[in-house]
Design an enzyme around this catalytic site. Structure first.
Site, short mmCIF file in Angstrom:
data_model
loop_
_atom_site.label_atom_id
_atom_site.label_comp_id
_atom_site.label_asym_id
_atom_site.label_seq_id
_atom_site.Cartn_x
_atom_site.Cartn_y
_atom_site.Cartn_z
N ASP A 98 0.92 -1.05 0.07
CA ASP A 98 0.02 -0.04 -0.11
C ASP A 98 1.00 1.20 -0.01
O ASP A 98 2.30 1.09 0.25
CB ASP A 98 -0.93 0.17 1.21
CG ASP A 98 -2.23 0.91 1.01
OD1 ASP A 98 -2.30 1.48 0.00
OD2 ASP A 98 -3.23 0.76 1.62
N ASP A 99 0.30 2.37 -0.28
CA ASP A 99 1.13 3.67 -0.28
C ASP A 99 1.36 4.18 1.12
O ASP A 99 2.30 4.55 1.41
CB ASP A 99 0.41 4.58 -1.11
CG ASP A 99 -1.06 4.85 -0.74
OD1 ASP A 99 -1.54 4.12 0.15
OD2 ASP A 99 -1.55 5.98 -1.38
N ASP A 102 -2.23 4.59 7.86
CA ASP A 102 -2.74 5.86 8.34
C ASP A 102 -3.11 5.53 9.88
O ASP A 102 -2.50 5.36 10.76
CB ASP A 102 -3.67 6.72 7.42
CG ASP A 102 -4.07 7.95 8.20
OD1 ASP A 102 -3.79 8.43 9.49
OD2 ASP A 102 -4.22 8.69 7.37
#
Length: 165
Positions: A98-99, A102
């Site tokens: 994933d980028d 969070d």
């Protein structure tokens, strides 16, 4: 009261460098992955870079949507599941990409699907970081990362101007 949002704009060049750095780090783990599962949509771009760099041909997606108003993450819904063959052996020898992690909510859903997979993100925030095995850059929880695919070219106000008020 929430902390003020910090902006962290990432250019295409910087993102490519960071994704390649993640590939280098993953290459050093001696992992031999049979596939990449990228979390869409943000994971698509780093997954392409990592797949190229590590010679991985099988790329799968898992689609998790968060319904939110850009200030708070809402309910998560899995829109597309992972192909059953990749779920075998709890995702052993599979790389999840994933980028960003969070809050860790999306990561927790995907990690539960594949508990033995190796989870890698380009960027990590403190709340999501414990769910990730490998990442490149950690940013504070109150930082908003502006990814290149979300931006156009525009003027950026100086930091000093943003603090006046």
């Amino acid at each position: 009261m929430s902390l003020p949002e910090k902006a962290f704009p990432v250019s295409w060049d910087q993102f490519h460098r960071d994704a390649r750095a993640l590939a280098w780090r993953l290459a050093g783990t001696n992992g031999r992955w049979r596939a990449i599962v990228c979390i869409t949509r943000g994971g698509l771009v780093p997954a392409a870079v990592i797949a190229r760099e590590l010679g991985i041909r099988l790329i799968e997606t898992v689609c998790v949507a968060s319904y939110h108003d850009y200030t708070e993450q809402g309910e998560l819904k899995v829109l597309k599941e992972i192909a059953p063959p990749l779920l075998e052996r709890d995702g052993e020898d599979v790389l999840i990409v994933d980028d960003l992690t969070d809050t860790g909510k999306t990561a927790a859903i995907v990690r539960a699907m594949m508990p033995k997979a190796h989870f890698a993100t380009v960027y990590a925030k403190p709340r999501g970081r414990p769910l990730v095995d490998t990442f490149i850059t950690e940013v504070s929880q109150d930082t908003w990362i502006y990814f290149p695919w979300d931006m156009g070219f525009s003027y950026q106000r100086p930091i000093a101007d943003e603090q006046v008020g």
